[in-house]
Design an enzyme around this catalytic site. Structure first.
Site, mmCIF file in Angstrom:
data_model
loop_
_atom_site.group_PDB
_atom_site.id
_atom_site.type_symbol
_atom_site.label_atom_id
_atom_site.label_comp_id
_atom_site.label_asym_id
_atom_site.label_seq_id
_atom_site.Cartn_x
_atom_site.Cartn_y
_atom_site.Cartn_z
ATOM 1 N N CYS A 94 -16.803 59.628 -4.436
ATOM 2 C CA CYS A 94 -17.093 59.281 -5.804
ATOM 3 C C CYS A 94 -15.598 58.928 -6.624
ATOM 4 O O CYS A 94 -14.820 59.458 -6.717
ATOM 5 C CB CYS A 94 -17.224 60.883 -6.517
ATOM 6 N N CYS A 112 -14.808 59.974 -9.908
ATOM 7 C CA CYS A 112 -13.971 61.517 -9.803
ATOM 8 C C CYS A 112 -12.564 61.511 -9.212
ATOM 9 O O CYS A 112 -11.727 62.068 -9.989
ATOM 10 C CB CYS A 112 -14.816 62.503 -8.781
ATOM 11 N N ASP A 113 -12.544 60.515 -8.246
ATOM 12 C CA ASP A 113 -11.174 60.457 -7.833
ATOM 13 C C ASP A 113 -10.245 59.186 -7.987
ATOM 14 O O ASP A 113 -9.314 59.235 -7.483
ATOM 15 C CB ASP A 113 -11.469 60.694 -6.311
#
Length: 309
Positions: A134, A137-138
């Site tokens: 992701c 997300c990261d």
């Protein structure tokens, strides 16, 4: 423990935990079944900065741990049991696990979806330690670092272009002779100075000590192997819903995602679906949590309407 529960929830990701919170607050007797880690894919994510309210230390494990704590605070039981089969045909539903059989007035299906994994050496070892599924997300954790993106479809290029906002360089690797993404995404990638594209190339292994340090690449035409020094690997080989257990029991699309209406109701009365397992456009923690809330409220109303004394 009651003989007949108000709500049986399959899956303890953000959708299932959110459903448990709402069901518990509604004073529905509730069990959540989870065979893996509580928190689902979100529990494996380094950062959830896009989840509302998670400004300070927004790690997936901490946020999902608070979700679990909140669900249990409102009375939901979380059982680490693997669901083996379900019977959704009658007014009373049955869930059979590796440890017993449970009956419920309603069932919320929230098993989530899994990133298709490559199965190459180092992938599992470094998941959460440089291997991610992701970018949204990261990405921030890889600021000014070099990363590789595996997958030349729309997801791979979309996420790869997003990563260029943070990373020093992004190498997109595709096994096929050409990218599979839409032309406009290919144009954007080709015009971005941070992006390098390698076609007919496979990642054979991910290597390092405690964190990712490099990948071993193989030219699928010549067989030549090379090493690429990177600190991050983003895998975008696709997603698959974890709905195999429910095939033939509720309506699904051709990919196995469960069909619901806006109230999270499936075609089976008393059975609801929430989160990444259902047909939807955006699969994020915030949308999964919203699905769970709606499913639990709909389940509460179903119980009131169909099991009143």
């Amino acid at each position: 423990m009651p003989d007949l529960y108000d709500c049986l929830i399959i899956g303890a990701g953000p959708a299932g935990l959110s459903a448990a919170i709402y069901a518990g607050r509604a004073r529905l007797s509730t069990i959540v079944f989870e065979k893996k880690q509580v928190g689902g894919q979100a529990a494996l994510t380094w950062g959830l900065e896009n989840y509302p309210g998670s400004v300070e230390d927004p790690t997936g494990p901490k946020i999902t741990a608070r979700m679990r704590e909140q669900a249990e605070y409102f009375g939901a039981l979380i059982k680490h049991e693997e669901v083996k089969s379900v019977d959704l045909s009658g007014k009373v539903k049955k869930v059979v696990t590796n440890k017993g059989t449970y009956e419920g007035k309603t069932v919320i299906l929230a098993p989530g979806a899994s990133h298709i994994r490559l199965g190459i050496p180092g992938e599992e070892k470094f998941t959460g330690k440089g291997v991610s599924y992701c970018a949204t997300c990261d990405a921030d954790f890889f600021t000014d670092l070099d990363v590789v993106v595996i997958g030349g479809g729309d997801s791979g290029l979309q996420e790869g272009l997003y990563l260029t906002k943070y990373c020093n360089s992004v190498t997109i690797v595709e096994m096929l002779p050409e990218l599979r993404a839409s032309k406009i995404l290919q144009e954007r990638a080709a015009n971005n100075p941070k992006v390098k594209i390698l076609t007919h190339t496979a990642v054979e292994s991910i290597e390092g000590e405690d964190l990712v340090e490099k990948v071993v690449l193989k030219d699928t035409q010549t067989g030549e192997r090379t090493e690429l020094q990177v600190q991050g690997v983003f895998v975008f080989a696709g997603m698959k819903p974890d709905t195999e257990l429910f095939k033939g029991l509720v309506d699904m699309d051709e990919k196995g995602y469960i069909k619901t209406d806006e109230y999270m109701r499936t075609n089976v009365p008393g059975v609801f679906a929430a989160g990444d397992c259902r047909v939807k456009w955006l699969r994020q923690v915030v949308t999964a949590a919203a699905d769970g809330a709606q499913a639990a409220v709909a389940a509460e109303r179903y119980v009131d309407e169909n099991f009143s004394d």
